[in-house]
Each structure stands twice: as structure tokens, then as C-alpha cells.
Design a protein around this motif. Structure first.
Motif, PDB file in Angstrom:
ATOM      1  N   SER A 204       0.825  -1.200   0.000  1.00 40.69           N
ATOM      2  CA  SER A 204       0.000   0.000   0.000  1.00 40.69           C
ATOM      3  C   SER A 204       0.859   1.249   0.000  1.00 40.69           C
ATOM      4  N   ALA A 205       1.949   1.247   0.769  1.00 40.50           N
ATOM      5  CA  ALA A 205       2.843   2.402   0.807  1.00 40.50           C
ATOM      6  C   ALA A 205       3.452   2.644  -0.567  1.00 40.50           C
ATOM      7  N   ALA A 206       3.838   1.560  -1.239  1.00 41.84           N
ATOM      8  CA  ALA A 206       4.411   1.709  -2.581  1.00 41.84           C
ATOM      9  C   ALA A 206       3.398   2.323  -3.528  1.00 41.84           C
ATOM     10  N   LEU A 207       2.119   1.926  -3.390  1.00 40.03           N
ATOM     11  CA  LEU A 207       1.095   2.477  -4.264  1.00 40.03           C
ATOM     12  C   LEU A 207       0.899   3.956  -4.003  1.00 40.03           C
ATOM     13  N   ARG A 208       0.842   4.350  -2.731  1.00 36.74           N
ATOM     14  CA  ARG A 208       0.639   5.756  -2.404  1.00 36.74           C
ATOM     15  C   ARG A 208       1.791   6.619  -2.915  1.00 36.74           C
ATOM     16  N   GLN A 209       3.008   6.095  -2.815  1.00 35.19           N
ATOM     17  CA  GLN A 209       4.155   6.853  -3.304  1.00 35.19           C
ATOM     18  C   GLN A 209       4.122   6.999  -4.820  1.00 35.19           C
ATOM     19  N   ALA A 210       3.496   6.041  -5.480  1.00 34.14           N
ATOM     20  CA  ALA A 210       3.456   6.070  -6.941  1.00 34.14           C
ATOM     21  C   ALA A 210       2.413   7.021  -7.479  1.00 34.14           C
ATOM     22  N   GLN A 211       1.496   7.480  -6.636  1.00 31.71           N
ATOM     23  CA  GLN A 211       0.433   8.338  -7.110  1.00 31.71           C
ATOM     24  C   GLN A 211       0.962   9.733  -7.416  1.00 31.71           C
ATOM     25  N   GLY A 212       0.715  10.166  -8.626  1.00 28.33           N
ATOM     26  CA  GLY A 212       1.107  11.507  -9.010  1.00 28.33           C
ATOM     27  C   GLY A 212       0.039  12.500  -8.629  1.00 28.33           C
ATOM     28  N   PRO A 213       0.232  13.768  -8.928  1.00 28.93           N
ATOM     29  CA  PRO A 213      -0.745  14.784  -8.567  1.00 28.93           C
ATOM     30  C   PRO A 213      -2.091  14.605  -9.248  1.00 28.93           C
ATOM     31  N   ASP A 214      -2.114  13.895 -10.398  1.00 28.98           N
ATOM     32  CA  ASP A 214      -3.383  13.687 -11.075  1.00 28.98           C
ATOM     33  C   ASP A 214      -4.041  12.387 -10.654  1.00 28.98           C
ATOM     34  N   GLY A 215      -3.417  11.638  -9.726  1.00 27.59           N
ATOM     35  CA  GLY A 215      -4.027  10.430  -9.191  1.00 27.59           C
ATOM     36  C   GLY A 215      -3.793   9.189 -10.027  1.00 27.59           C
ATOM     37  N   ALA A 216      -3.157   9.284 -11.176  1.00 27.70           N
ATOM     38  CA  ALA A 216      -2.922   8.118 -12.023  1.00 27.70           C
ATOM     39  C   ALA A 216      -1.574   7.503 -11.694  1.00 27.70           C
ATOM     40  N   GLN A 217      -1.587   6.213 -11.352  1.00 25.89           N
ATOM     41  CA  GLN A 217      -0.342   5.563 -10.954  1.00 25.89           C
ATOM     42  C   GLN A 217       0.380   4.990 -12.178  1.00 25.89           C
ATOM     43  N   GLY A 218       1.693   4.967 -12.090  1.00 33.28           N
ATOM     44  CA  GLY A 218       2.477   4.308 -13.119  1.00 33.28           C
ATOM     45  C   GLY A 218       2.278   2.802 -13.029  1.00 33.28           C
ATOM     46  N   ARG A 219       2.288   2.157 -14.185  1.00 30.39           N
ATOM     47  CA  ARG A 219       1.990   0.730 -14.209  1.00 30.39           C
ATOM     48  C   ARG A 219       3.009  -0.083 -13.415  1.00 30.39           C
ATOM     49  N   GLU A 220       4.274   0.297 -13.496  1.00 32.29           N
ATOM     50  CA  GLU A 220       5.298  -0.474 -12.773  1.00 32.29           C
ATOM     51  C   GLU A 220       5.098  -0.387 -11.259  1.00 32.29           C
ATOM     52  N   GLU A 221       4.770   0.801 -10.761  1.00 27.58           N
ATOM     53  CA  GLU A 221       4.565   0.955  -9.330  1.00 27.58           C
ATOM     54  C   GLU A 221       3.331   0.190  -8.861  1.00 27.58           C
ATOM     55  N   VAL A 222       2.275   0.233  -9.661  1.00 26.28           N
ATOM     56  CA  VAL A 222       1.071  -0.522  -9.324  1.00 26.28           C
ATOM     57  C   VAL A 222       1.373  -2.009  -9.312  1.00 26.28           C
ATOM     58  N   ALA A 223       2.113  -2.466 -10.321  1.00 25.47           N
ATOM     59  CA  ALA A 223       2.462  -3.884 -10.391  1.00 25.47           C
ATOM     60  C   ALA A 223       3.265  -4.313  -9.175  1.00 25.47           C
ATOM     61  N   ALA A 224       4.188  -3.468  -8.716  1.00 23.11           N
ATOM     62  CA  ALA A 224       4.997  -3.802  -7.543  1.00 23.11           C
ATOM     63  C   ALA A 224       4.123  -3.924  -6.303  1.00 23.11           C
ATOM     64  N   ALA A 225       3.202  -2.968  -6.116  1.00 18.24           N
ATOM     65  CA  ALA A 225       2.309  -3.022  -4.961  1.00 18.24           C
ATOM     66  C   ALA A 225       1.393  -4.239  -5.028  1.00 18.24           C
ATOM     67  N   PHE A 226       0.882  -4.519  -6.205  1.00 21.23           N
ATOM     68  CA  PHE A 226       0.012  -5.673  -6.436  1.00 21.23           C
ATOM     69  C   PHE A 226       0.752  -6.962  -6.093  1.00 21.23           C
ATOM     70  N   ARG A 227       1.980  -7.101  -6.605  1.00 23.16           N
ATOM     71  CA  ARG A 227       2.757  -8.324  -6.398  1.00 23.16           C
ATOM     72  C   ARG A 227       3.098  -8.525  -4.921  1.00 23.16           C
TER      73      ARG A 227
END
Length: 411
Positions: free
Chosen positions: A256-279
């Protein structure tokens, strides 16, 4: 876009129908159960590849028949194109464009439709699955390629669940199930793409939803929407069926922390960061998944959280506020499709909506959609339709299209 002609064979209660439609407002009137909504459903199916009333295609096929056929001639400016779909009771559907076979995912490239229906209230008040379906159908219309991604994710999810159930039955430990890693890789790759696409969609909807809500409700209640992900710390869906409740326990905080850090100002996460949090969260919950025999993490568990006045719509909003949010979501969808399209407005369908609204919201909604190139209205009572959309009225009776004088004939 204009639907100029609609043909049905063995669709719902229609043995056969041939309907001519016109630019501007088209009104179908008939008692409940006569087939008005079936016309709307058939047109929307070409754009969303699904029904707003049922989750499977079999009920769309007339009783005793193996397949139903929907054929529509569309006008994109001066260009004409014919879309056809054969909806099979069993097996895959078949689709054609201009008489040539194509993959089903090609149809939404040409058919843009926004359907308002009484069932829309379930988007804001019902299970998370209703909100996921709303978002995914809109995603497919905006980016038809995602139809394949969503379909592949569902197939991988089913296969992974089958493996988990088999492992549970055999008492296999997680560290002894190497094949699960292969399915994890596929699930993460596809799931991350879906999560990112949904996040961007929420960002794009935010402004249009606020504007539409204010126009419908006549008040600014600051509507908000954001995704609650099943790999967020403390994730709990606002509404969950028995199966979805399994995902409500807080997952791995590191993911969850990795996902929050990946969120940009527009709220769209980069796919790699989402994949890391998911995994990471999948790894942390593997023991629980093996114990229960089901996948507990992924976009199939996520929820689109809707708020007005800072409070969740579900459980806090009034009936009128809930309807305003549901209508705002559809109006915002129409605006996105209109902005994205190079071939004109989406067709706006209002299916038995006016009977559910008070007089003020009826008038506001009618005024907002009257400017679209084509509006299709269904109503049980002619008087429910506001003057702004009152046009040539066609009557529907027992799966037959009646001419204005009440006889059989083309609409």
C-alpha cells in the motif's frame, strides 16, 4: 453518431423488428413488459458488448431459439456503416462490420452510446461490482483495446482460482506451489494495466461529474470519486457481497505504501509501481488465498468510492442526491465520449428514467441531453416525457412496433 435503422431477430421478446430512427428525439411508449427497454438494450449492446440488466448473454435470446441477431445502420456524418452481432445462447458471439467478420471488440470503435436506466441507481447504492461494470464498460467505449485486456484478466483469474482451490483440496503449501508464480505474473501484468486505466478514467470523470451533478441537483455538493484498491492498507469496500468481503481485510502495508508513493498529482499511478504493490500484496496474502481457495487481491476486488458533501453516497446520501450522482456519472460519460469522438456525439438513451425522477430533475435532465445529435427515450406514460424531448411517438406492444395510428409497421 446517429442510429438510422435497427433490426432485431429473436432478441428478447422480438421475433422480428425493423425500426427507423431519426436525428433528435425518438420516443417509444408502451406499458411495462412490452419491449421498450429491449430496443434500448439492443442498441447499447453494440457499444458495450453487454447488457445493463443481466450479466450473461443467454437471456437476450428469445425463448426456444439458439441465437439472437442485432443489426444497426449507423451514420457518422456522411459515412454509413452497418454493425451486426449474433448473440449465441451458448458459445462465443459473432460480429460483422459491413458484412465482414470482425472481433467483437471492434464494435465499440464505431458505436458510441450512453444509456440511462433505473438500474443506474445500483451504481451508487449497490455492490462494488456494479461500479466496476460501469467503469469497465466506459473504458471499453473509450479504448476498445481494453476489452481484450479485461477478458484476458478474467480468464487468468479463473485459472488462478482453480489452481488455488485444487491446492487447498490437496493440502499443498504455498512454497510448494511454483506454478502459482506463473499465474501471479500474468495476473499482475494485466491487473496493473486495468488499475491504471481505471485511475485515469476517474481523474477524467471528476470535473464533468461535478458540473453535471450541480446542473442536475441545482446545488454544489462537491461530488468526488476515487478508487479504493484491494492492495491499499485498510481497504474496506463500502458494500460487498459475501465473496467480496474476503477482500475487506487490510492487506500488506508495504504494498500500500508503494502504491501511495506512486500516485502523481493527477491520481494516475504508473503501471510499474502498481504492479509492484500488487505483487507484494499477493505474496503477503498467499497463505490466506490458499486457505480460502480464491484470489483476494486485484482489480476484481476494487471499489469506486463515490462521495457527496464529503460523505459516501451509499448510506448517507438522500434518494434525490443518489439519483443526481447516478445521472451525473452518465452525463459525464457522454461528455467524455463526445470529446473523444471524431465522428459526432454518442447516442443518448433514456430508458424509463423519467418515471423515477421528480419534475425538477426531469426538466433539468431533458435540457442537458436535448443538444445531443440523437436521443432515444422510452416511457410507460407519454406524459412523463418532458416537452424538450417530446417528438414523434412510436408505440410498442407485445414485441411489436406500432405506427402512430396504432397498426403494425416500421417506426
Amino acid at each position: 453518431m446517429i442510429v438510422e435503422r435497427l433490426g432485431l431477430v429473436d432478441f428478447r421478446n422480438y421475433a422480428e423488428a425493423d425500426v427507423t430512427l431519426h436525428p433528435g428525439a425518438n420516443v417509444f411508449v408502451g406499458r411495462n413488459g412490452q419491449g421498450k427497454t429491449n430496443l434500448a438494450e439492443a442498441i447499447a449492446f453494440l457499444a458495450t458488448l453487454g447488457s445493463h440488466r443481466v450479466s450473461h448473454d443467454a437471456p437476450l435470446v428469445r425463448e426456444g431459439k439458439d441465437a439472437a441477431f442485432v443489426r444497426a445502420r449507423l451514420a457518422h456524418g456522411e459515412r454509413r456503416i452497418t454493425l451486426e452481432v449474433q448473440i449465441n445462447r451458448q458459445g462465443s458471439n459473432k460480429t460483422r462490420i459491413g458484412g465482414s467478420p470482425v472481433k467483437p471488440g471492434e464494435l465499440p470503435r464505431h458505436a458510441h452510446v450512453v444509456l440511462f436506466a433505473p438500474e443506474d441507481l445500483q451504481i451508487v447504492r449497490g455492490e462494488p461490482s456494479a461500479r466496476r461494470v460501469f467503469a469497465d464498460q466506459l473504458l471499453v467505449q473509450l479504448s476498445p483495446r481494453l476489452s481484450g485486456v479485461l477478458g484476458d484478466y478474467d480468464r487468468v483469474l479463473r485459472q488462478r482460482n482453480a489452481l488455488l482451490k485444487s491446492a487447498r483440496a490437496r493440502g499443498v503449501r504455498g512454497d510448494a506451489l511454483a506454478t502459482l508464480d506463473v499465474w501471479d505474473d500474468k495476473l499482475v501484468a494485466l491487473g496493473a494495466e486495468i488499475v491504471v486505466a481505471r485511475a485515469r478514467l476517474a481523474d477524467n470523470l471528476a470535473g464533468p461529474v461535478r458540473n453535471a451533478y450541480t446542473a442536475i441537483a441545482g446545488a454544489d455538493h462537491s461530488p468526488e470519486l476515487e478508487w479504493a484498491h484491494s492492495f491499499d492498507e485498510g481497504f474496506r469496500p463500502l458494500s460487498a457481497s459475501k465473496g467480496e468481503q474476503d477482500a475487506a481485510e487490510p492487506p500488506n502495508s508495504e504494498g500500500s505504501a508503494a502504491l501511495r508513493q506512486a500516485q502523481g498529482p493527477d491520481g494516475a499511478q504508473g503501471r510499474e509501481e502498481v504492479a509492484a504493490a500488487f505483487r507484494q500484496t499477493l505474496a503477503a496474502r498467499r497463505a490466506q488465498e490458499l486457505e480460502r481457495g480464491v484470489t483476494l487481491v486485484g482489480p476484481h476486488r476494487d471499489d469506486l468510492v463515490l462521495r457527496v458533501r464529503g460523505l459516501p453516497v451509499k448510506g448517507y446520501a438522500s434518494h434525490g442526491e443518489s439519483w443526481s450522482v447516478a445521472l451525473a456519472l452518465r452525463l459525464a460519460s457522454a461528455e467524455l465520449l463526445r470529446a473523444d469522438s471524431m465522428t459526432g456525439d454518442p447516442v443518448v438513451i433514456l430508458d424509463d428514467v423519467f418515471a423515477e425522477l421528480d419534475a425538477d430533475r426531469r426538466a433539468r435532465l431533458a435540457g442537458l441531453v436535448a443538444g445531443y445529435e440523437q436521443v432515444i427515450v422510452t416511457a410507460a406514460v407519454d406524459a412523463d416525457v418532458p416537452d424538450a424531448l417530446r417528438a414523434g411517438v412510436v408505440r410498442v406492444e407485445s414485441g411489436r412496433i406500432l405506427d402512430p395510428e396504432g397498426g403494425d409497421g416500421d417506426a
